[in-house]
Enzyme design. Structure first.
Site, PDB file in Angstrom:
ATOM      1  N   GLY A 272     -24.017   6.101  -3.558  1.00 57.40           N
ATOM      2  CA  GLY A 272     -24.898   7.043  -4.238  1.00 57.40           C
ATOM      3  C   GLY A 272     -24.201   8.130  -5.012  1.00 57.40           C
TER       4      GLY A 272
ATOM      5  CB  SER B 134     -14.664  -3.582  -1.961  1.00 52.75           C
ATOM      6  OG  SER B 134     -15.126  -2.666  -2.920  1.00 52.75           O
ATOM      7  N   PRO B 135     -17.024  -3.055   0.910  1.00 54.13           N
ATOM      8  CG  PRO B 135     -17.389  -2.174   3.042  1.00 54.13           C
ATOM      9  CD  PRO B 135     -16.288  -2.614   2.116  1.00 54.13           C
ATOM     10  CG  LEU B 136     -19.353   1.638   1.192  1.00 54.41           C
ATOM     11  CD1 LEU B 136     -18.893   3.047   1.549  1.00 54.41           C
ATOM     12  CD2 LEU B 136     -20.822   1.471   1.503  1.00 54.41           C
TER      13      LEU B 136
ATOM     14  N   GLY C 107     -16.600   0.048  -4.209  1.00 53.49           N
ATOM     15  CA  GLY C 107     -15.801   1.123  -4.786  1.00 53.49           C
ATOM     16  C   GLY C 107     -16.479   2.479  -4.746  1.00 53.49           C
ATOM     17  N   GLY C 108     -17.475   2.645  -3.880  1.00 48.58           N
ATOM     18  CA  GLY C 108     -18.197   3.910  -3.768  1.00 48.58           C
ATOM     19  C   GLY C 108     -19.477   3.952  -4.580  1.00 48.58           C
TER      20      GLY C 108
ATOM     21  CG  LEU D 270     -23.200  -0.588  -3.348  1.00 50.64           C
ATOM     22  CD1 LEU D 270     -22.847  -1.780  -2.462  1.00 50.64           C
ATOM     23  CD2 LEU D 270     -24.570  -0.780  -3.988  1.00 50.64           C
TER      24      LEU D 270
ATOM     25  CE1 TYR E 238      -3.355  -2.670   0.053  1.00 55.06           C
ATOM     26  CE2 TYR E 238      -3.813  -2.176   2.354  1.00 55.06           C
ATOM     27  CZ  TYR E 238      -4.088  -2.892   1.210  1.00 55.06           C
ATOM     28  OH  TYR E 238      -5.082  -3.823   1.211  1.00 55.06           O
TER      29      TYR E 238
END
Length: 347
Positions: free
Chosen positions: A227, A218-220, A222-223, A225, A67
């Site tokens: 909105g 990555s629960p969203l 990559g953004g 979800l 990273y």
């Protein structure tokens, strides 16, 4: 924040895990790095994020040697100095650390150098959870598991895990450890969200049978979800997807296009609709859905700002009404993917 055991181990981890891929200003992308890694969080903001996460009751902080060229590990190490014993410090190895043929992978040669480098950058004498970042086809799994077992026996590593392994690779790894009388994996880091549910068919059941907890990343989506993106509209200036689509790296552009496809944006619309009905943010709804899924031990959140962390933690505290959770489950279910409980779809 609630804490639970990580897989078939005695290690207690928080239901939120602080992912630090965004820690450290971008110092260039190495071959094999996640194309979504763009850096951008300076050390002052990273320290504030770590402080707030620990104050909220979180204890798992996850990084990797790749990273931001190792800068994430350095930032994390300085941020936890003086309270190291209260942190479950996790890092990963596999990705390239140099141009040589032995500067990557899961061989004894590379892992030994990689661990020493991570310990030096983190400023600690041990890692609580050391993870194989990817599977290595070129190294016998017996060599990898024996090497990791040696790290545990030496005291430099407390527990071992893997990331992005298939079900078959998990089974092969656990069998190799068992045959040698060595240390098994206790965790897996898989991708999981309303947009990425493939782990439900085989990987989650295998984790359950072989004693692995899950730290899902990555629960969203990559953004998507959260909105930020809509059908028929180009990503807004300054957004992550706009940056990726403008990247000179073909892999980065393909990654963004794969996330911004029509089915994903339809799911995101359902999430936004549910959020409006609950008076919550779309991100909160997406995180709440993941947190309650069977087989999920901890949810990895990767904020770049303190405000994003606070929004993420609020989402993890949200309880979705059963009818909302069921609706999201239905609109996002992949074709011919069995539910997590192992029953066949439709039964």
């Amino acid at each position: 924040m609630r804490h639970t055991q990580l897989g078939r181990s005695g290690l207690k981890v928080s239901t939120a895990c602080l992912g630090t891929m965004n820690f450290g200003m971008n110092v260039g992308t190495r071959p094999g790095m996640n194309p979504g890694s763009s850096g951008g969080c300076d050390e002052t903001e990273a320290a504030r994020i770590v402080d707030a996460f620990l104050e909220a009751g979180g204890n798992v902080i996850d990084t990797a040697d790749a990273y931001n060229g190792g800068e994430s590990e350095r930032v994390v190490g300085r941020a936890v100095r003086g309270r190291r014993d209260s942190v479950v410090l996790a890092t990963k190895a596999f990705l390239p650390q140099g141009p040589g043929p032995n500067d990557r992978g899961l061989s004894r040669a590379h892992l030994t150098r990689a661990l020493e480098g991570s310990l030096r950058r983190l400023g600690t004498d041990h890692v609580d959870l050391y993870q194989c970042h990817q599977w290595d086809d070129s190294t016998p799994i017996e060599e990898t598991m024996a090497t990791l077992d040696g790290f545990v026996r030496s005291g430099k590593v407390r527990y071992i895990g893997c990331s992005n392994f298939t079900a078959a690779q998990i089974v092969e790894s656990q069998w190799a450890a068992e045959r040698a009388g060595g240390t098994p994996f206790v965790s897996l880091q898989p991708q999981y969200s309303l947009l990425a549910r493939s782990i439900e068919a085989e990987i989650l059941p295998v984790c359950r049978r072989h004693g692995l907890g899950t730290l899902v990343w990555s629960p969203l989506g990559g953004g998507v979800l959260a909105g930020r993106y809509r059908r028929g509209e180009a990503p807004g200036p300054g957004t992550r997807m706009a940056r990726l689509r403008a990247s000179p790296m073909p892999m980065a552009r393909a990654w963004a296009d794969g996330l911004l496809n029509e089915p994903n944006l339809v799911v995101a619309e359902h999430v936004a609709e549910a959020a409006a009905g609950l008076g919550a943010t779309p991100a909160a709804v997406a995180l709440a859905w993941v947190r309650r899924r069977p087989g999920v031990t901890s949810v990895v959140v990767g904020p770049r700002t303190l405000d994003q962390l606070r929004d993420n933690l609020a989402g993890l505290d949200l309880d979705l009404p059963p009818e909302v959770a069921a609706r999201l489950d239905e609109v996002s279910r992949p074709a011919r993917t069995a539910p997590v409980d192992g029953t066949r779809a439709g039964e």
